[in-house]
Design an enzyme around this catalytic site. Structure first.
Site, PDB file in Angstrom:
ATOM      1  N   ASP A   1     -10.390  -1.737  21.447  1.00  0.00           N
ATOM      2  CA  ASP A   1      -9.439  -1.877  20.799  1.00  0.00           C
ATOM      3  C   ASP A   1      -9.299  -3.206  20.206  1.00  0.00           C
ATOM      4  O   ASP A   1      -8.106  -3.762  20.112  1.00  0.00           O
ATOM      5  CB  ASP A   1      -8.020  -1.327  21.583  1.00  0.00           C
ATOM      6  CG  ASP A   1      -8.353  -0.210  22.055  1.00  0.00           C
ATOM      7  OD1 ASP A   1      -8.726   1.062  21.372  1.00  0.00           O
ATOM      8  OD2 ASP A   1      -7.852   0.127  23.561  1.00  0.00           O
TER       9      ASP A   1
ATOM     10  N   LYS B   1     -11.970  -3.037  15.687  1.00  0.00           N
ATOM     11  CA  LYS B   1     -13.197  -2.615  15.093  1.00  0.00           C
ATOM     12  C   LYS B   1     -13.035  -1.858  13.912  1.00  0.00           C
ATOM     13  O   LYS B   1     -13.879  -2.033  12.709  1.00  0.00           O
ATOM     14  CB  LYS B   1     -13.995  -2.039  16.125  1.00  0.00           C
ATOM     15  CG  LYS B   1     -14.473  -2.810  17.307  1.00  0.00           C
ATOM     16  CD  LYS B   1     -15.350  -2.003  18.430  1.00  0.00           C
ATOM     17  CE  LYS B   1     -14.526  -0.957  19.103  1.00  0.00           C
ATOM     18  NZ  LYS B   1     -13.447  -1.407  19.860  1.00  0.00           N
TER      19      LYS B   1
ATOM     20  N   HIS C   1      -9.728   4.514  16.737  1.00  0.00           N
ATOM     21  CA  HIS C   1     -10.045   3.364  15.458  1.00  0.00           C
ATOM     22  C   HIS C   1      -8.727   3.780  14.582  1.00  0.00           C
ATOM     23  O   HIS C   1      -8.845   4.572  13.780  1.00  0.00           O
ATOM     24  CB  HIS C   1     -11.180   3.342  14.963  1.00  0.00           C
ATOM     25  CG  HIS C   1     -12.298   3.022  15.716  1.00  0.00           C
ATOM     26  ND1 HIS C   1     -13.800   3.130  15.599  1.00  0.00           N
ATOM     27  CD2 HIS C   1     -12.220   2.677  17.226  1.00  0.00           C
ATOM     28  CE1 HIS C   1     -14.509   2.830  16.594  1.00  0.00           C
ATOM     29  NE2 HIS C   1     -13.676   2.631  17.843  1.00  0.00           N
TER      30      HIS C   1
HETATM   31  P1  GDP Z   1     -10.474  -0.470  17.610  1.00  0.00           P
HETATM   32  O1  GDP Z   1     -10.443   0.833  18.305  1.00  0.00           O
HETATM   33  O2  GDP Z   1     -11.365  -1.606  17.765  1.00  0.00           O
HETATM   34  O3  GDP Z   1     -10.936   0.000  16.178  1.00  0.00           O
HETATM   35  O4  GDP Z   1      -9.029  -1.033  17.803  1.00  0.00           O
HETATM   36  P2  GDP Z   1      -7.551   0.117  17.356  1.00  0.00           P
HETATM   37  O5  GDP Z   1      -7.418   0.724  16.059  1.00  0.00           O
HETATM   38  O6  GDP Z   1      -7.817   0.929  18.614  1.00  0.00           O
HETATM   39  O7  GDP Z   1      -6.615  -1.007  17.692  1.00  0.00           O
HETATM   40  C1  GDP Z   1      -6.380  -2.197  16.911  1.00  0.00           C
HETATM   41  C2  GDP Z   1      -4.706  -2.040  16.450  1.00  0.00           C
HETATM   42  O8  GDP Z   1      -4.566  -3.129  15.708  1.00  0.00           O
HETATM   43  C3  GDP Z   1      -4.743  -0.926  15.253  1.00  0.00           C
HETATM   44  O9  GDP Z   1      -3.578  -0.271  15.294  1.00  0.00           O
HETATM   45  C4  GDP Z   1      -5.086  -1.870  13.999  1.00  0.00           C
HETATM   46  O10 GDP Z   1      -4.441  -1.267  12.751  1.00  0.00           O
HETATM   47  C5  GDP Z   1      -4.442  -3.015  14.139  1.00  0.00           C
HETATM   48  N1  GDP Z   1      -4.950  -4.124  13.700  1.00  0.00           N
HETATM   49  C6  GDP Z   1      -6.334  -4.219  13.334  1.00  0.00           C
HETATM   50  N2  GDP Z   1      -6.487  -5.808  13.084  1.00  0.00           N
HETATM   51  C7  GDP Z   1      -4.958  -6.366  12.899  1.00  0.00           C
HETATM   52  C8  GDP Z   1      -4.639  -7.628  12.679  1.00  0.00           C
HETATM   53  O11 GDP Z   1      -5.157  -8.634  12.317  1.00  0.00           O
HETATM   54  N3  GDP Z   1      -3.364  -7.714  12.871  1.00  0.00           N
HETATM   55  C9  GDP Z   1      -2.481  -6.833  13.252  1.00  0.00           C
HETATM   56  N4  GDP Z   1      -1.170  -7.070  13.315  1.00  0.00           N
HETATM   57  N5  GDP Z   1      -3.076  -5.487  13.504  1.00  0.00           N
HETATM   58  C10 GDP Z   1      -4.197  -5.494  13.253  1.00  0.00           C
HETATM   59  P1  IMO Z   2     -12.250   1.888  21.295  1.00  0.00           P
HETATM   60  O1  IMO Z   2     -13.462   2.521  20.596  1.00  0.00           O
HETATM   61  C1  IMO Z   2     -10.377   1.000  25.029  1.00  0.00           C
HETATM   62  C2  IMO Z   2     -11.940   3.102  28.641  1.00  0.00           C
HETATM   63  C3  IMO Z   2     -10.977   4.127  29.124  1.00  0.00           C
HETATM   64  C4  IMO Z   2     -11.534   3.948  30.762  1.00  0.00           C
HETATM   65  C5  IMO Z   2     -13.025   3.668  30.545  1.00  0.00           C
HETATM   66  C6  IMO Z   2     -14.151   4.901  30.794  1.00  0.00           C
HETATM   67  O2  IMO Z   2     -11.089   2.621  20.639  1.00  0.00           O
HETATM   68  O3  IMO Z   2     -12.342   0.376  21.359  1.00  0.00           O
HETATM   69  P2  IMO Z   2     -14.418   7.164  29.223  1.00  0.00           P
HETATM   70  O4  IMO Z   2     -13.404   8.156  28.694  1.00  0.00           O
HETATM   71  O5  IMO Z   2     -15.098   6.397  28.177  1.00  0.00           O
HETATM   72  O6  IMO Z   2     -15.164   7.400  30.419  1.00  0.00           O
HETATM   73  O7  IMO Z   2     -13.396   6.057  30.024  1.00  0.00           O
HETATM   74  O8  IMO Z   2     -13.245   3.245  29.375  1.00  0.00           O
HETATM   75  N1  IMO Z   2     -12.102   3.282  27.225  1.00  0.00           N
HETATM   76  C7  IMO Z   2     -11.721   2.751  26.080  1.00  0.00           C
HETATM   77  N2  IMO Z   2     -10.842   1.603  26.434  1.00  0.00           N
HETATM   78  N3  IMO Z   2     -10.915   1.387  23.850  1.00  0.00           N
HETATM   79  C8  IMO Z   2     -11.765   2.393  23.674  1.00  0.00           C
HETATM   80  O9  IMO Z   2     -12.440   2.728  22.524  1.00  0.00           O
HETATM   81  C9  IMO Z   2     -12.159   2.946  24.866  1.00  0.00           C
HETATM   82  N4  IMO Z   2     -13.013   4.162  25.269  1.00  0.00           N
HETATM   83  C10 IMO Z   2     -13.157   4.431  26.654  1.00  0.00           C
HETATM   84  O10 IMO Z   2      -9.740   4.004  28.960  1.00  0.00           O
HETATM   85  O11 IMO Z   2     -10.834   2.840  31.070  1.00  0.00           O
HETATM   86 MG    MG Z   3      -9.268   1.758  19.861  1.00  0.00          MG
END
Ligand code: GDP
Ligand code: IMO
Ligand code: MG
Length: 427
Positions: free
Chosen positions: A13, A16, A41
């Site tokens: 999170d 990416k 994502h």
């Molecule tokens: P990922 O799993 O690595 O793709 O990340 P997620 O999408 O789960 O969580 C990142 C969150 O932060 C998302 O809601 C994005 O829209 C948001 N985000 C990404 N880059 C930025 C940033 O530079 N600033 C802010 N405020 N939000 C961001």
């Molecule tokens: P993105 O791509 C954050 C965590 C789960 C749990 C552990 C194992 O959005 O960054 P699983 O279902 O994979 O066997 O769970 O990994 N987990 C994540 N945490 N971001 C993710 O993906 C995750 N994918 C799995 O919460 O602790």
């Molecule tokens: Mg994520």
């Protein structure tokens, strides 16, 4: 050439999806190499917000071919609902390629994930419940079902029989659940075959030919370094290799082809699910990071655990991935704090430790040693260059860069595509 890997440097999170989407307009292929629909994502394009789970974030860039590599685990029902959702919003998904060697998340894998977690009770991993671990377990146990198996009914039936042989014993005798019928599973899986067929390809060949023809290929990691099955905080990890080496095995591309490895790094730290997290906050600051950063899971809707930046982890990510660059995200979320603590080392049993401890027990006892940096109060969301940032924000970035061991080449100052400061070009 060139091939780039983009991966999470912390516990997932990190942003990416946004970073991949940003580069998607300039690359020819975006490839998922591990994980499955445990990923969540969020990508914001103009006033449109997309939540992607299984599909590579490059799917939103018209010129880009999205690829699901052999190392990914695919739940066909999730795939189709994600494709439908995008099609309804006018996104063309026809270029998608899926490896015939990718493993299928079957309904029984999802069941096993859920019952296992329940059985573990307070020792649970806190998985996303999507069947990820059990599907990879079947793969390693050599009883997995691959995408290509959907095109040979007799082989598929034999494989499902083999997979359910032991599982049904465990489900009925240990977990007190009903046995799962082979026929039903086979019928469900066969029902996906026709719709999947146009996407199925020899993705290893496609990607290697693309690289020979000087196309640009971006490998998009799911999860993050500390969730890696080998290099993460085992057993509180996911069941695949999000680290850079996973791109080679999960896509069938040799390490000599990879020219750049970009670690996505949040300006603070979050984690979902169980497991150690030295800089976790249980106070008003943690609550504020969660609120301002919108730290709620895209996949499961769970609140993310929040804490200050941890440079020990960032250094570790640099090392195990051979990072060439960082993309620092969510710097804007830190606006308004007078002082910002940053963890520079741990105290373990009274001793100062600079690097991530090798022993799990030590890591569980690690107490963060903080240095406090001065904060800023100016709005930075409109900043377009590094010099637009207030001095204290610049100093915060420079300090993180020095502690983390690789140059920070981009900074996120908001969720949108253009809310990014580019320092060194990635391409
Ligand atoms: P990922 O799993 O690595 O793709 O990340 P997620 O999408 O789960 O969580 C990142 C969150 O932060 C998302 O809601 C994005 O829209 C948001 N985000 C990404 N880059 C930025 C940033 O530079 N600033 C802010 N405020 N939000 C961001
Ligand atoms: P993105 O791509 C954050 C965590 C789960 C749990 C552990 C194992 O959005 O960054 P699983 O279902 O994979 O066997 O769970 O990994 N987990 C994540 N945490 N971001 C993710 O993906 C995750 N994918 C799995 O919460 O602790
Ligand atoms: Mg994520």
């Amino acid at each position: 050439m060139p091939a780039l890997v983009l991966l999470g440097a912390q516990w997932g999170d990190e942003g990416k999806g946004k970073a991949t989407d940003l580069l998607g307009g300039s690359v020819d292929y975006v490839v998922r190499y591990q994980g499955g629909n445990n990923a969540g994502h969020t990508v914001v394009v103009g006033d449109q917000k997309y939540a992607l789970h299984l599909l590579p974030s490059g799917i939103l860039s018209p010129g880009c071919t999205p690829v699901i590599g052999n190392g990914v685990v695919v739940d066909p029902s999730v795939l189709f609902s994600e494709l439908n959702g995008l099609n309804e919003r006018g996104v063309d998904t026809s270029k998608l390629l899926i490896s015939g060697n990718a493993h299928i998340i079957t309904p029984y894998n999802v069941t096993v994930d859920k019952v296992t977690e329940r059985f573990l009770g307070k020792r649970k991993i806190g998985t996303t419940g999507r069947g990820i671990g059990p599907t990879y377990a079947d793969k390693i146990n050599r009883v997995g079902i691959r995408v290509q198996d959907l095109y040979d009914e007799s082989i598929l039936t034999q494989k499902v029989e083999a997979a359910l042989d032991v599982k049904n014993q465990v489900l009925t005798k240990l977990y007190n659940r009903r046995a799962i019928a082979v026929d039903q599973v086979v019928e469900e899986l066969l029902g996906y075959a026709d719709r999947l067929a146009p996407y199925v390809a020899d993705t290893v060949l496609v990607l290697n030919q693309a690289l020979e023809n000087d196309k640009v290929v971006l490998f998009e990691g799911g999860q993050g370094t500390l969730l890696d099955i080998d290099h993460g905080t085992y057993p509180f990890v996911t069941s695949s290799n999000p680290t850079a080496g996973g791109a080679c095995t999960g896509a069938g591309v040799g390490p000599t082809k990879i020219s750049r490895v970009i670690g996505i790094l949040k300006a603070y730290t979050t984690r979902v699910g169980s497991g150690p997290f030295p800089t976790e906050l249980f106070d008003a600051d943690g609550e504020a990071l969660r609120r301002i950063g919108g730290e709620r899971g895209v996949t499961t809707g769970r609140d993310r655990r929040c804490g200050w930046f941890d440079a020990v982890i960032a250094r570790y990510a640099t090392r195990v991935n051979g990072l060439t660059d960082f993309f620092l995200t969510k710097l804007d979320v830190l606006t308004g704090w007078e002082q910002i603590p940053v963890c520079v080392a741990y105290e373990i049993d009274g001793k100062r430790v600079e690097e991530l401890p090798y022993s799990q027990s030590d890591f569980h006892h690690a107490k963060p040693i903080y240095e406090t940096l001065p904060g800023w109060s100016e709005d930075i969301t409109k900043a377009k260059s590094f010099s637009d940032l207030p001095k204290n924000a610049q100093d915060y970035v420079k300090a993180l860069e020095e502690m983390s061991g690789a140059p920070i080449s981009a900074i996120g100052v908001g969720p949108g595509r253009d809310e990014t400061i580019e320092i060194n070009s990635f391409l």
